[in-house]
Design a protein around this motif. Structure first.
Motif, PDB file in Angstrom:
ATOM      1  N   LYS A 111       2.353   0.454  24.492  1.00  0.00           N
ATOM      2  CA  LYS A 111       3.397   1.325  23.957  1.00  0.00           C
ATOM      3  C   LYS A 111       4.557   1.496  24.934  1.00  0.00           C
ATOM      4  O   LYS A 111       5.731   1.395  24.552  1.00  0.00           O
ATOM      5  CB  LYS A 111       2.802   2.691  23.601  1.00  0.00           C
ATOM      6  N   ARG A 112       4.263   1.745  26.200  1.00  0.00           N
ATOM      7  CA  ARG A 112       5.333   1.952  27.184  1.00  0.00           C
ATOM      8  C   ARG A 112       6.124   0.667  27.407  1.00  0.00           C
ATOM      9  O   ARG A 112       7.361   0.695  27.448  1.00  0.00           O
ATOM     10  CB  ARG A 112       4.735   2.430  28.513  1.00  0.00           C
ATOM     11  N   GLU A 113       5.413  -0.461  27.550  1.00  0.00           N
ATOM     12  CA  GLU A 113       6.101  -1.739  27.746  1.00  0.00           C
ATOM     13  C   GLU A 113       6.965  -2.080  26.533  1.00  0.00           C
ATOM     14  O   GLU A 113       8.083  -2.593  26.685  1.00  0.00           O
ATOM     15  CB  GLU A 113       5.076  -2.849  27.982  1.00  0.00           C
ATOM     16  N   ASP A 114       6.453  -1.788  25.330  1.00  0.00           N
ATOM     17  CA  ASP A 114       7.225  -2.067  24.111  1.00  0.00           C
ATOM     18  C   ASP A 114       8.495  -1.225  24.054  1.00  0.00           C
ATOM     19  O   ASP A 114       9.556  -1.703  23.627  1.00  0.00           O
ATOM     20  CB  ASP A 114       6.366  -1.790  22.873  1.00  0.00           C
ATOM     21  N   GLN A 115       8.395   0.025  24.479  1.00  0.00           N
ATOM     22  CA  GLN A 115       9.572   0.898  24.478  1.00  0.00           C
ATOM     23  C   GLN A 115      10.631   0.376  25.439  1.00  0.00           C
ATOM     24  O   GLN A 115      11.833   0.404  25.141  1.00  0.00           O
ATOM     25  CB  GLN A 115       9.161   2.321  24.842  1.00  0.00           C
ATOM     26  N   ASP A 116      10.173  -0.118  26.596  1.00  0.00           N
ATOM     27  CA  ASP A 116      11.111  -0.685  27.576  1.00  0.00           C
ATOM     28  C   ASP A 116      11.768  -1.943  27.027  1.00  0.00           C
ATOM     29  O   ASP A 116      12.992  -2.141  27.171  1.00  0.00           O
ATOM     30  CB  ASP A 116      10.374  -1.010  28.882  1.00  0.00           C
ATOM     31  N   ALA A 117      10.967  -2.811  26.389  1.00  0.00           N
ATOM     32  CA  ALA A 117      11.503  -4.056  25.827  1.00  0.00           C
ATOM     33  C   ALA A 117      12.506  -3.764  24.713  1.00  0.00           C
ATOM     34  O   ALA A 117      13.564  -4.400  24.623  1.00  0.00           O
ATOM     35  CB  ALA A 117      10.369  -4.922  25.302  1.00  0.00           C
ATOM     36  N   LEU A 118      12.176  -2.786  23.862  1.00  0.00           N
ATOM     37  CA  LEU A 118      13.082  -2.414  22.776  1.00  0.00           C
ATOM     38  C   LEU A 118      14.378  -1.846  23.330  1.00  0.00           C
ATOM     39  O   LEU A 118      15.473  -2.157  22.834  1.00  0.00           O
ATOM     40  CB  LEU A 118      12.406  -1.392  21.866  1.00  0.00           C
ATOM     41  N   ARG A 119      14.284  -1.042  24.377  1.00  0.00           N
ATOM     42  CA  ARG A 119      15.477  -0.463  24.986  1.00  0.00           C
ATOM     43  C   ARG A 119      16.382  -1.559  25.546  1.00  0.00           C
ATOM     44  O   ARG A 119      17.610  -1.499  25.408  1.00  0.00           O
ATOM     45  CB  ARG A 119      15.062   0.514  26.091  1.00  0.00           C
ATOM     46  N   ASP A 120      15.781  -2.585  26.150  1.00  0.00           N
ATOM     47  CA  ASP A 120      16.573  -3.694  26.696  1.00  0.00           C
ATOM     48  C   ASP A 120      17.284  -4.460  25.572  1.00  0.00           C
ATOM     49  O   ASP A 120      18.454  -4.831  25.706  1.00  0.00           O
ATOM     50  CB  ASP A 120      15.665  -4.648  27.474  1.00  0.00           C
TER      51      ASP A 120
ATOM     52  N   LEU B  54      22.316  -5.531  22.418  1.00  0.00           N
ATOM     53  CA  LEU B  54      23.024  -5.510  21.133  1.00  0.00           C
ATOM     54  C   LEU B  54      24.256  -4.628  21.202  1.00  0.00           C
ATOM     55  O   LEU B  54      25.298  -4.955  20.607  1.00  0.00           O
ATOM     56  CB  LEU B  54      22.077  -5.013  20.021  1.00  0.00           C
ATOM     57  N   ARG B  55      24.171  -3.544  21.933  1.00  0.00           N
ATOM     58  CA  ARG B  55      25.343  -2.664  22.089  1.00  0.00           C
ATOM     59  C   ARG B  55      26.463  -3.378  22.830  1.00  0.00           C
ATOM     60  O   ARG B  55      27.652  -3.233  22.489  1.00  0.00           O
ATOM     61  CB  ARG B  55      24.949  -1.378  22.806  1.00  0.00           C
ATOM     62  N   ARG B  56      26.082  -4.131  23.868  1.00  0.00           N
ATOM     63  CA  ARG B  56      27.108  -4.862  24.618  1.00  0.00           C
ATOM     64  C   ARG B  56      27.787  -5.921  23.752  1.00  0.00           C
ATOM     65  O   ARG B  56      28.950  -6.251  23.965  1.00  0.00           O
ATOM     66  CB  ARG B  56      26.464  -5.510  25.854  1.00  0.00           C
ATOM     67  N   GLN B  57      27.058  -6.428  22.776  1.00  0.00           N
ATOM     68  CA  GLN B  57      27.606  -7.427  21.867  1.00  0.00           C
ATOM     69  C   GLN B  57      28.239  -6.793  20.628  1.00  0.00           C
ATOM     70  O   GLN B  57      28.672  -7.497  19.721  1.00  0.00           O
ATOM     71  CB  GLN B  57      26.502  -8.394  21.440  1.00  0.00           C
ATOM     72  N   HIS B  58      28.263  -5.449  20.609  1.00  0.00           N
ATOM     73  CA  HIS B  58      28.817  -4.682  19.502  1.00  0.00           C
ATOM     74  C   HIS B  58      28.106  -4.995  18.167  1.00  0.00           C
ATOM     75  O   HIS B  58      28.722  -5.032  17.106  1.00  0.00           O
ATOM     76  CB  HIS B  58      30.331  -4.952  19.345  1.00  0.00           C
ATOM     77  N   LEU B  59      26.805  -5.228  18.261  1.00  0.00           N
ATOM     78  CA  LEU B  59      25.999  -5.490  17.078  1.00  0.00           C
ATOM     79  C   LEU B  59      25.130  -4.295  16.710  1.00  0.00           C
ATOM     80  O   LEU B  59      24.355  -4.356  15.743  1.00  0.00           O
ATOM     81  CB  LEU B  59      25.101  -6.714  17.306  1.00  0.00           C
ATOM     82  N   LEU B  60      25.278  -3.222  17.439  1.00  0.00           N
ATOM     83  CA  LEU B  60      24.476  -2.017  17.164  1.00  0.00           C
ATOM     84  C   LEU B  60      25.330  -0.773  17.296  1.00  0.00           C
ATOM     85  O   LEU B  60      26.140  -0.686  18.215  1.00  0.00           O
ATOM     86  CB  LEU B  60      23.285  -1.948  18.142  1.00  0.00           C
TER      87      LEU B  60
END
Length: 269
Positions: free
Chosen positions: A249-258, A263-269
């Motif tokens: 769960k913790r590793e998945d949260q970190d991966a999702l955050r990355d 996506l934010r940097r690419q303006h896709l989110l």
């Protein structure tokens, strides 16, 4: 200190083994199993969105609930609440299995007096930008069920919307189970975020999953279906997926955050 005689006989070898075991030793040997009992109980409450204080009655079912340590742990877990012991824990399991069998075979008496509801074993959803998994029907949702989500385009003048059908409990699709179904639909050429599609997941009483994608402006519609056989996973596979979701769960949260930051940097989110 209470003790018990343990005797084991091996007919093929014509040999036996006998020893005396204390309750303290027994509880020490079974400590990990006892911890698992509490862990499973906590997971059930979490999935049902019920707090310990909201539980009105704790009913013991299954022969292992006769073990004093199990009863003590459960009583402590629920703040000293007295456990219901008025039913035979073995008979309760057998009775439940018999009722389930009767309902499945169309027994007229149980058909009228008992209602059994199946639930989804795993969450069902779609792939969204960034190879993320977005559940549309959550795990443990009573069947039949239906839910709709609206999705927006992520690119300017995007001609089509495409996705795949997955089941699982982890935030990235690579860690979930692909159901070998996908869908694609034309959308109007508009700036990013201004064209939408409505995706509906519906499961009927037989377990048939129907995925319907609608483009609302032109009324376009595509539909795919997943039969219970196509979606079937063994109980062992389902439990393994749930355990991995909890373990990572913790590793998945970190991966999702990355992924979301990218996506934010690419303006896709």
């Amino acid at each position: 200190m209470p003790q018990a005689q343990v005797s084991v006989f091996f007919p093929r070898l014509s040999k036996g083994y006998q020893t005396t075991i204390s309750r303290a030793l027994f509880e020490d040997l079974c400590a990990e199993l006892f911890k698992k009992t509490i862990k499973v109980s906590e997971e059930v409450l979490a999935e049902a969105n019920v707090t310990r204080a909201q539980v009105q009655e704790v009913v013991l079912v299954g022969g292992s609930t006769r073990i004093p340590k199990v009863r003590t742990l459960l009583r402590d877990m629920f703040g000293g609440k007295e456990l219901r012991q008025s039913i035979n824990p073995d008979e309760a399991v057998a009775y439940g299995a018999a009722v389930h069998a009767a309902v499945l075979t169309g027994d007229k008496f149980f058909d009228k007096t008992v209602t059994l509801k199946d639930v989804t074993a795993l969450s069902l959803g779609v792939v969204v930008v960034g190879e993320r998994f977005d559940p549309i029907i959550k795990k443990n949702t009573p069947i039949p069920c239906k839910n709709t989500k609206t999705y927006r385009t992520v690119c300017n003048n995007q001609p089509k919307a495409y996705s795949q059908v997955y089941q699982g409990e982890r935030p990235l699709v690579k860690d979930n189970h692909y159901l070998n179904k996908d869908f694609e639909i034309e959308v109007p050429l508009r700036p990013a975020g201004q064209a939408t599609v409505d995706v509906t997941y519906e499961i009927d009483e037989s377990g048939l999953l129907t995925v319907t994608c609608v483009e609302p402006t032109a009324g376009r519609q595509v539909k795919v279906q997943v039969t219970p056989q196509e979606a079937h996973l063994s109980e062992a596979d389902i439990q393994a997926m749930i355990e991995k979701a909890n373990r990572y769960k913790r590793e998945d949260q970190d991966a999702l955050r990355d992924v979301e930051e990218q996506l934010r940097r690419q303006h896709l989110l």
